[in-house]
Write a protein that holds these residues in place. Structure first.
Motif, PDB file in Angstrom:
ATOM      1  N   LYS A  16       5.041   5.021 -10.051  1.00 27.76           N
ATOM      2  CA  LYS A  16       3.983   5.346 -11.011  1.00 27.76           C
ATOM      3  C   LYS A  16       2.951   4.226 -11.011  1.00 27.76           C
ATOM      4  CE  LYS A  16       6.418   8.268 -14.297  1.00 27.76           C
ATOM      5  NZ  LYS A  16       7.394   8.216 -15.377  1.00 27.76           N
ATOM      6  N   GLN A  17       1.784   4.546 -11.521  1.00 34.62           N
ATOM      7  CA  GLN A  17       0.701   3.554 -11.636  1.00 34.62           C
ATOM      8  C   GLN A  17       1.234   2.268 -12.275  1.00 34.62           C
ATOM      9  OE1 GLN A  17      -2.515   4.651 -10.703  1.00 34.62           O
ATOM     10  NE2 GLN A  17      -3.095   2.521 -10.797  1.00 34.62           N
TER      11      GLN A  17
ATOM     12  N   PHE B 126       1.239  -5.845 -10.488  1.00 33.47           N
ATOM     13  CA  PHE B 126       0.783  -5.828  -9.093  1.00 33.47           C
ATOM     14  C   PHE B 126       0.627  -7.260  -8.567  1.00 33.47           C
ATOM     15  CE2 PHE B 126      -2.262  -5.564  -5.604  1.00 33.47           C
ATOM     16  CZ  PHE B 126      -1.646  -4.581  -4.833  1.00 33.47           C
TER      17      PHE B 126
ATOM     18  N   LEU C 248       3.324   1.664  -1.955  1.00 36.93           N
ATOM     19  CA  LEU C 248       3.957   1.792  -3.267  1.00 36.93           C
ATOM     20  C   LEU C 248       3.562   3.044  -4.019  1.00 36.93           C
ATOM     21  CD1 LEU C 248       4.236  -1.615  -5.096  1.00 36.93           C
ATOM     22  CD2 LEU C 248       5.919  -0.346  -3.817  1.00 36.93           C
ATOM     23  N   SER C 249       2.259   3.353  -4.003  1.00 35.19           N
ATOM     24  CA  SER C 249       1.771   4.476  -4.810  1.00 35.19           C
ATOM     25  C   SER C 249       2.395   5.798  -4.371  1.00 35.19           C
ATOM     26  CB  SER C 249       0.253   4.550  -4.742  1.00 35.19           C
ATOM     27  OG  SER C 249      -0.127   4.603  -3.377  1.00 35.19           O
ATOM     28  N   ASP C 250       2.993   5.820  -3.174  1.00 32.96           N
ATOM     29  CA  ASP C 250       3.668   7.045  -2.730  1.00 32.96           C
ATOM     30  C   ASP C 250       4.878   7.363  -3.604  1.00 32.96           C
ATOM     31  OD1 ASP C 250       1.856   7.025  -0.697  1.00 32.96           O
ATOM     32  OD2 ASP C 250       3.264   6.404   0.865  1.00 32.96           O
TER      33      ASP C 250
ATOM     34  N   SER D  97       0.826  -1.209   0.000  1.00 31.88           N
ATOM     35  CA  SER D  97       0.000   0.000   0.000  1.00 31.88           C
ATOM     36  C   SER D  97       0.864   1.265   0.000  1.00 31.88           C
ATOM     37  CB  SER D  97      -0.968   0.010   1.183  1.00 31.88           C
ATOM     38  OG  SER D  97      -0.233   0.066   2.374  1.00 31.88           O
TER      39      SER D  97
ATOM     40  N   ASN E  82       7.791   7.892  -9.333  1.00 31.73           N
ATOM     41  CA  ASN E  82       6.925   9.025  -9.651  1.00 31.73           C
ATOM     42  C   ASN E  82       7.518  10.322  -9.091  1.00 31.73           C
ATOM     43  OD1 ASN E  82       6.357   9.158  -6.912  1.00 31.73           O
ATOM     44  ND2 ASN E  82       4.381   8.140  -7.070  1.00 31.73           N
TER      45      ASN E  82
END
Length: 205
Positions: free
Chosen positions: A81-82, A88, A76-78, A74, A106
Motif C-alpha cells: 500500500k502507499q 520511504f 514496492l508499489s506492486d 520501485s 495491497n
C-alpha cells in the motif's frame, strides 16, 4: 538431481543467471545466496512452486511468512500500500541491506497471500540475487533454509547445502560461503518501527 551452479558475486555470469531464471520460470525451486544466509526461493507468480517451498519448510502456504525479494524499491508499489515519506526514506537508507521490512500489503498480492494484511520485503545487498530478480522481471519468494526449531547453525557451505538438498530442489547456487545470521526484521505497519527479530542489520535505523 539438482543442478549445482557456481556464480561469483563480484561479477555474476549472465549465462548462469539466465540458466537459474529459466528454472524459476519453469516452476523450479532454487537455493541461493543472499547478504545474510542461504535461502529457498521460487518465482512469486508460480503457485505450484510456492506450494513446494511451503512443503519443504513444513508449513501451509497460506500461513507461510515468505519474504518477497525485490530488485529495488520501485517494485514496492506492486505489492505494498502507499507508504508515507518517512517510511520511504527509512527504506531507502537501509536497502539494499540485511533487513526484512514488514509493510502493509495491497490487493495485488498473489492469490494465496490475499488474506494477509502485510508483506515482508527484502532487497538483499547481493549481486547474484539482484541479478536473478532483474532477469526474472518480478520478485522471488524467500525463506531461509535454517529451521527455527533446530539449534544448529545456519548452513553456510554451499557444497554441504547441495548434499542435503540435492533431491529436493532444482538448482543450488554456489555463491561462496554464506553468513549464519539472518536478516533483521522490522515491522513498519504501525506508527513506529518495531524490531521483530534482531539479525544482521544494525538497529540504528
Amino acid at each position: 538431481m539438482a543442478e549445482f551452479i557456481k556464480i561469483y558475486e563480484e561479477n555474476p555470469n549472465p549465462k548462469e543467471i539466465k540458466r537459474v531464471v529459466k528454472t524459476l520460470r519453469e516452476g523450479g525451486v532454487i537455493i541461493y545466496p543472499s547478504d545474510t544466509v542461504y535461502a529457498l526461493g521460487c518465482d512469486i507468480k508460480n503457485n505450484r512452486a510456492m506450494e513446494r517451498v511451503a512443503q519443504l519448510r513444513g508449513v501451509k502456504l497460506e500461513k507461510a511468512n515468505f519474504s518477497f525479494v525485490c530488485e529495488n524499491l520501485s517494485n514496492l508499489s506492486d505489492y505494498v500500500k502507499q507508504i508515507d515519506t518517512p517510511t520511504f526514506k527509512l527504506l531507502k537508507r537501509n536497502l539494499p541491506g540485511p533487513y526484512t521490512f514488514i509493510l502493509p500489503g495491497n490487493n495485488n498480492l498473489p492469490t494465496v497471500f490475499k488474506k494477509k494484511k502485510e508483506v515482508g520485503i527484502r532487497v538483499p545487498n547481493n549481486a547474484i540475487t539482484l541479478a536473478i530478480v532483474r532477469e526474472l522481471g518480478n520478485p522471488i519468494i524467500s525463506t531461509s533454509i535454517k529451521d527455527e526449531d533446530e539449534v544448529i547453525e545456519y548452513t553456510t557451505d554451499p557444497e554441504l547445502i547441495y548434499e542435503k538438498w540435492d533431491n529436493l530442489v532444482d538448482v543450488v547456487i554456489d555463491g561462496g560461503y554464506g553468513g549464519n545470521i539472518a536478516s533483521t526484521v522490522v515491522d513498519l505497519t504501525g506508527p513506529e518501527p518495531i524490531v521483530v527479530r534482531e539479525g544482521k542489520g544494525s538497529l540504528e535505523l
